[in-house]
Write an enzyme that holds these catalytic residues in place. Structure first.
Site, PDB file in Angstrom:
ATOM      1  CG  HIS A 199       5.712   9.418 -18.869  1.00  0.00           C
ATOM      2  ND1 HIS A 199       5.418   8.437 -17.903  1.00  0.00           N
ATOM      3  CD2 HIS A 199       6.635   8.521 -19.522  1.00  0.00           C
ATOM      4  CE1 HIS A 199       5.775   7.136 -17.936  1.00  0.00           C
ATOM      5  NE2 HIS A 199       6.564   7.305 -18.921  1.00  0.00           N
ATOM      6  CE  LYS A 223       8.578  -1.304 -19.195  1.00  0.00           C
ATOM      7  NZ  LYS A 223       8.076   0.176 -19.298  1.00  0.00           N
ATOM      8  NE  ARG A 273      13.863   6.455 -18.209  1.00  0.00           N
ATOM      9  CZ  ARG A 273      13.439   5.330 -17.479  1.00  0.00           C
ATOM     10  NH1 ARG A 273      12.514   5.497 -16.294  1.00  0.00           N
ATOM     11  NH2 ARG A 273      13.342   4.288 -18.203  1.00  0.00           N
ATOM     12  CB  SER A 311       5.864   3.982 -14.825  1.00  0.00           C
ATOM     13  OG  SER A 311       5.894   4.969 -15.728  1.00  0.00           O
TER      14      SER A 311
HETATM   15  O1  PNS Z   1       6.411   2.711 -21.717  1.00  0.00           O
HETATM   16  P1  PNS Z   1       6.963   1.605 -22.612  1.00  0.00           P
HETATM   17  O2  PNS Z   1       6.685   0.453 -21.802  1.00  0.00           O
HETATM   18  O3  PNS Z   1       8.635   1.615 -22.744  1.00  0.00           O
HETATM   19  O4  PNS Z   1       6.204   1.573 -23.905  1.00  0.00           O
HETATM   20  C1  PNS Z   1       6.554   0.658 -24.731  1.00  0.00           C
HETATM   21  C2  PNS Z   1       5.612   0.688 -26.036  1.00  0.00           C
HETATM   22  C3  PNS Z   1       4.112   0.645 -25.587  1.00  0.00           C
HETATM   23  C4  PNS Z   1       5.825   2.115 -26.636  1.00  0.00           C
HETATM   24  C5  PNS Z   1       6.177  -0.671 -26.771  1.00  0.00           C
HETATM   25  O5  PNS Z   1       5.977  -1.694 -26.203  1.00  0.00           O
HETATM   26  C6  PNS Z   1       5.280  -0.560 -28.037  1.00  0.00           C
HETATM   27  O6  PNS Z   1       5.532   0.130 -28.986  1.00  0.00           O
HETATM   28  N1  PNS Z   1       4.141  -1.328 -28.202  1.00  0.00           N
HETATM   29  C7  PNS Z   1       3.223  -1.575 -29.363  1.00  0.00           C
HETATM   30  C8  PNS Z   1       3.214  -2.907 -29.948  1.00  0.00           C
HETATM   31  C9  PNS Z   1       4.459  -2.855 -31.000  1.00  0.00           C
HETATM   32  O7  PNS Z   1       4.488  -2.094 -31.855  1.00  0.00           O
HETATM   33  N2  PNS Z   1       5.493  -3.737 -30.831  1.00  0.00           N
HETATM   34  C10 PNS Z   1       6.652  -3.557 -31.482  1.00  0.00           C
HETATM   35  C11 PNS Z   1       7.784  -2.524 -31.184  1.00  0.00           C
HETATM   36  S1  PNS Z   1       9.503  -3.133 -31.430  1.00  0.00           S
END
Ligand code: PNS
Length: 350
Positions: A199, A223, A273, A311
């Site tokens: 990250h 998750k 990745r 992670s």
């Molecule tokens: O590290 P991650 O788990 O891949 O991050 C995912 C994250 C937090 C970037 C994604 O879940 C997100 O954008 N969450 C905010 C809520 C949102 O906008 N959801 C719609 C996205 S399609």
């Protein structure tokens, strides 16, 4: 109302028509003091000009030329009268119509300004003024400045101070430089549970491309719930990016696109990745684009040495007593090992 200083000092200006709120003398005086009392030539643009007092004061203090933009016909005739009184008729241009339209042809004309005043009537919402701000950058000379007068304090975005704001009673004056208007901000979102060296690599590389990167610590509802709160995860990221001036870290509660809008961001940056990441990232990028088409998602390919790193792998290794050195930044190795190995009270309770 009179011209305060310069060649037309003391000239009495024609009164403002009803509905036009001229900048108070005291505010005008302090404003010109902070701009540096006198100018050596240059072009001035007075948007939402009203009586034209700001542009006229600039001409009096040494600006070569002024363009006044005012939509109200009565106010425009007051500007013409004031140009006659100050004898600046030959050094001025008065333009009618909407500010948005006037900006269009000024952009086409391509003659940059050293000073731009945006003093909208209070009934014009801050958001509307905000939407013209990014266009003013291209109308400024490299050392040029924009002065915004407003009845409300400008929002400070993610610790990035946009210009210098001074308050005079109920009036807020903000002075912005060109770089503050043309700054390209990117949001780097994730759940960062915990932040890994992969990250940090992506965040650092993004900071070499964009003017500012806001790391957004959010919740991935697809998750499991994170072990640490978003604020605690954000603190860990702050610790390992403290040396990168162009990076700030924020907690994100709702939708990513709304967060990006609030930050004035033009891009979302994500690390990619392997092919396995692609499907979910592609889906998120398309959904975000549906909600906010102007916001681009940009992918940075993970460095080869991080292509296996996640992670979830860090959590698993730490919880089984393994060594996560190299997988998380050294500065937080101890904390992460303690928390995610389950020796910390937090994990026992969760
Ligand atoms: O590290 P991650 O788990 O891949 O991050 C995912 C994250 C937090 C970037 C994604 O879940 C997100 O954008 N969450 C905010 C809520 C949102 O906008 N959801 C719609 C996205 S399609």
């Amino acid at each position: 109302m009179r011209i305060i200083a310069g060649s037309a000092r003391g000239t009495r200006l024609a009164p403002a028509p009803k509905d036009v709120r001229p900048t108070a003398d005291r505010v005008r005086e302090s404003l010109f003091n902070s701009l540096g009392q006198y100018f050596e030539g240059g072009m001035v643009l007075d948007l939402y000009a009203g009586t034209g007092a700001l542009g006229l004061e600039s001409l009096s203090r040494g600006s070569d030329l002024a363009v006044f933009v005012e939509g109200d016909r009565k106010a425009r005739s007051v500007i013409h009268e004031n140009l006659r009184r100050t004898r600046f008729v030959d050094r001025a241009e008065v333009v009618g119509g909407e500010v948005e339209v006037a900006l269009g042809w000024l952009e086409e004309r391509g003659e940059p300004f050293d000073l731009i005043f945006a003093d909208p009537p209070y009934r014009i919402a801050a958001a509307e003024v905000g939407s013209i701000l990014h266009r003013l950058g291209s109308l400024l000379t490299p050392g040029g400045r924009v002065v915004i007068e407003s009845g409300e304090a400008p929002a400070e975005v993610a610790g990035r101070r946009k210009g210098v704001t001074r308050r005079y009673g109920g009036t807020f004056i903000t002075i912005l430089g060109r770089s503050e208007l043309t700054m390209i901000v990117a949001v780097c979102p994730g759940s960062f549970d915990p932040v890994t060296t992969g990250h940090v690599d992506v965040i650092r590389r993004a900071s070499t491309i964009f003017d500012h990167v806001v790391v957004a610590v959010g919740a991935n509802r697809r998750k499991q719930q994170a072990i640490l709160s978003a604020v605690e995860r954000a603190r860990l990221i702050e610790k390992v990016t403290a040396d990168v001036e162009k990076v700030s870290v924020e907690v994100m509660d709702g939708l990513l696109v709304e967060f990006a809008r609030e930050q004035g961001a033009r891009a979302i940056v994500k690390g990619l990745r392997a092919v396995s990441d692609f499907e979910s990232e592609f889906e998120q990028a398309q959904l975000n684009r549906t909600m906010f088409p102007e916001l681009e998602t940009v992918f940075i390919m993970a460095s080869a040495e991080h292509s296996f790193l996640s992670s979830s792998a860090v959590r698993e290794i730490a919880s089984l007593g393994g060594d996560v050195r190299g997988l998380v930044p050294d500065g937080i190795l101890e904390t992460v090992t303690e928390i995610y190995s389950g020796t910390d009270d937090k994990i026992k309770g969760s």
